[in-house]
Design a protein around this motif. Structure first.
Motif, PDB file in Angstrom:
ATOM      1  N   UNK A  65      12.438   3.309  -3.179  1.00  0.00           N
ATOM      2  CA  UNK A  65      11.788   2.112  -3.706  1.00  0.00           C
ATOM      3  C   UNK A  65      10.336   2.003  -3.246  1.00  0.00           C
ATOM      4  N   UNK A  66       9.911   2.887  -2.352  1.00  0.00           N
ATOM      5  CA  UNK A  66       8.536   2.864  -1.845  1.00  0.00           C
ATOM      6  C   UNK A  66       7.546   3.217  -2.942  1.00  0.00           C
ATOM      7  N   UNK A  67       6.355   2.646  -2.825  1.00  0.00           N
ATOM      8  CA  UNK A  67       5.252   3.006  -3.710  1.00  0.00           C
ATOM      9  C   UNK A  67       4.512   4.155  -3.052  1.00  0.00           C
ATOM     10  N   UNK A  68       4.155   5.173  -3.831  1.00  0.00           N
ATOM     11  CA  UNK A  68       3.559   6.349  -3.206  1.00  0.00           C
ATOM     12  C   UNK A  68       2.291   6.812  -3.906  1.00  0.00           C
ATOM     13  N   UNK A  69       1.510   7.568  -3.154  1.00  0.00           N
ATOM     14  CA  UNK A  69       0.286   8.195  -3.643  1.00  0.00           C
ATOM     15  C   UNK A  69       0.317   9.648  -3.186  1.00  0.00           C
ATOM     16  N   UNK A  70      -0.023  10.557  -4.094  1.00  0.00           N
ATOM     17  CA  UNK A  70      -0.019  11.974  -3.767  1.00  0.00           C
ATOM     18  C   UNK A  70      -1.363  12.588  -4.141  1.00  0.00           C
ATOM     19  N   UNK A  71      -1.975  13.274  -3.167  1.00  0.00           N
ATOM     20  CA  UNK A  71      -3.186  14.036  -3.434  1.00  0.00           C
ATOM     21  C   UNK A  71      -2.874  15.485  -3.075  1.00  0.00           C
ATOM     22  N   UNK A  72      -3.869  16.345  -3.140  1.00  0.00           N
ATOM     23  CA  UNK A  72      -3.654  17.748  -2.795  1.00  0.00           C
ATOM     24  C   UNK A  72      -3.333  17.935  -1.322  1.00  0.00           C
ATOM     25  N   UNK A  73      -3.774  17.013  -0.477  1.00  0.00           N
ATOM     26  CA  UNK A  73      -3.597  17.185   0.970  1.00  0.00           C
ATOM     27  C   UNK A  73      -2.777  16.099   1.652  1.00  0.00           C
ATOM     28  N   UNK A  74      -2.361  15.046   0.918  1.00  0.00           N
ATOM     29  CA  UNK A  74      -1.633  13.965   1.579  1.00  0.00           C
ATOM     30  C   UNK A  74      -0.687  13.246   0.632  1.00  0.00           C
ATOM     31  N   UNK A  75       0.476  12.895   1.166  1.00  0.00           N
ATOM     32  CA  UNK A  75       1.430  12.041   0.462  1.00  0.00           C
ATOM     33  C   UNK A  75       1.624  10.800   1.315  1.00  0.00           C
ATOM     34  N   UNK A  76       1.454   9.634   0.717  1.00  0.00           N
ATOM     35  CA  UNK A  76       1.634   8.362   1.405  1.00  0.00           C
ATOM     36  C   UNK A  76       2.664   7.544   0.634  1.00  0.00           C
ATOM     37  N   UNK A  77       3.617   6.975   1.357  1.00  0.00           N
ATOM     38  CA  UNK A  77       4.624   6.112   0.741  1.00  0.00           C
ATOM     39  C   UNK A  77       4.713   4.828   1.548  1.00  0.00           C
ATOM     40  N   UNK A  78       4.638   3.689   0.862  1.00  0.00           N
ATOM     41  CA  UNK A  78       4.707   2.389   1.537  1.00  0.00           C
ATOM     42  C   UNK A  78       5.978   1.671   1.109  1.00  0.00           C
ATOM     43  N   UNK A  79       6.796   1.297   2.091  1.00  0.00           N
ATOM     44  CA  UNK A  79       8.031   0.562   1.842  1.00  0.00           C
ATOM     45  C   UNK A  79       7.772  -0.921   2.096  1.00  0.00           C
ATOM     46  N   UNK A  80       7.769  -1.713   1.018  1.00  0.00           N
ATOM     47  CA  UNK A  80       7.490  -3.151   1.129  1.00  0.00           C
ATOM     48  C   UNK A  80       8.535  -3.869   1.989  1.00  0.00           C
ATOM     49  N   UNK A  81       9.789  -3.465   1.870  1.00  0.00           N
ATOM     50  CA  UNK A  81      10.861  -4.153   2.590  1.00  0.00           C
ATOM     51  C   UNK A  81      10.712  -4.042   4.108  1.00  0.00           C
ATOM     52  N   UNK A  82      10.431  -2.850   4.602  1.00  0.00           N
ATOM     53  CA  UNK A  82      10.304  -2.657   6.046  1.00  0.00           C
ATOM     54  C   UNK A  82       8.873  -2.841   6.541  1.00  0.00           C
ATOM     55  N   UNK A  83       7.905  -2.744   5.623  1.00  0.00           N
ATOM     56  CA  UNK A  83       6.502  -2.822   6.002  1.00  0.00           C
ATOM     57  C   UNK A  83       5.959  -1.514   6.560  1.00  0.00           C
ATOM     58  N   UNK A  84       6.756  -0.452   6.501  1.00  0.00           N
ATOM     59  CA  UNK A  84       6.328   0.840   7.050  1.00  0.00           C
ATOM     60  C   UNK A  84       5.618   1.693   6.000  1.00  0.00           C
TER      61      UNK A  84
END
Length: 90
Positions: A65-84
């Protein structure tokens, strides 16, 4: 940010060395970044999380359920429920 696409994440991260960091809702580190080899990426059995396997047993589970962003060098995922926020830097 977009929902997690397991196939794209697996193609980008599986078989790579990466620095993995988990941040709290204020952007502070929950733990220091660790360098790991990501052996494989797959869904958990109940399809609620994506698992980044470091070997055949140990993994990091990120909620789908996390919102994510992917680039050539990084993947970021934010989980709204936990805040992590999970950051994987190649």
């Amino acid at each position: 940010m977009e929902p997690i696409n397991t196939e794209i994440i697996a193609k980008q991260l599986a078989g790579c060395h990466a620095a993995i960091k988990i941040l709290d809702e204020h952007g502070s580190d929950q733990a220091p970044a660790v360098k790991k080899f990501i052996k494989k990426v797959q869904l958990c059995p109940d399809s609620t999380h994506i698992r980044l396997y470091f070997d055949d047993f140990y993994f990091l589970a990120v909620p789908l359920a996390s919102e994510s962003t992917l680039t050539e060098t990084e993947w970021t995922a934010h989980d709204q429920e936990s805040g992590l926020t999970y950051k994987v830097t190649l």
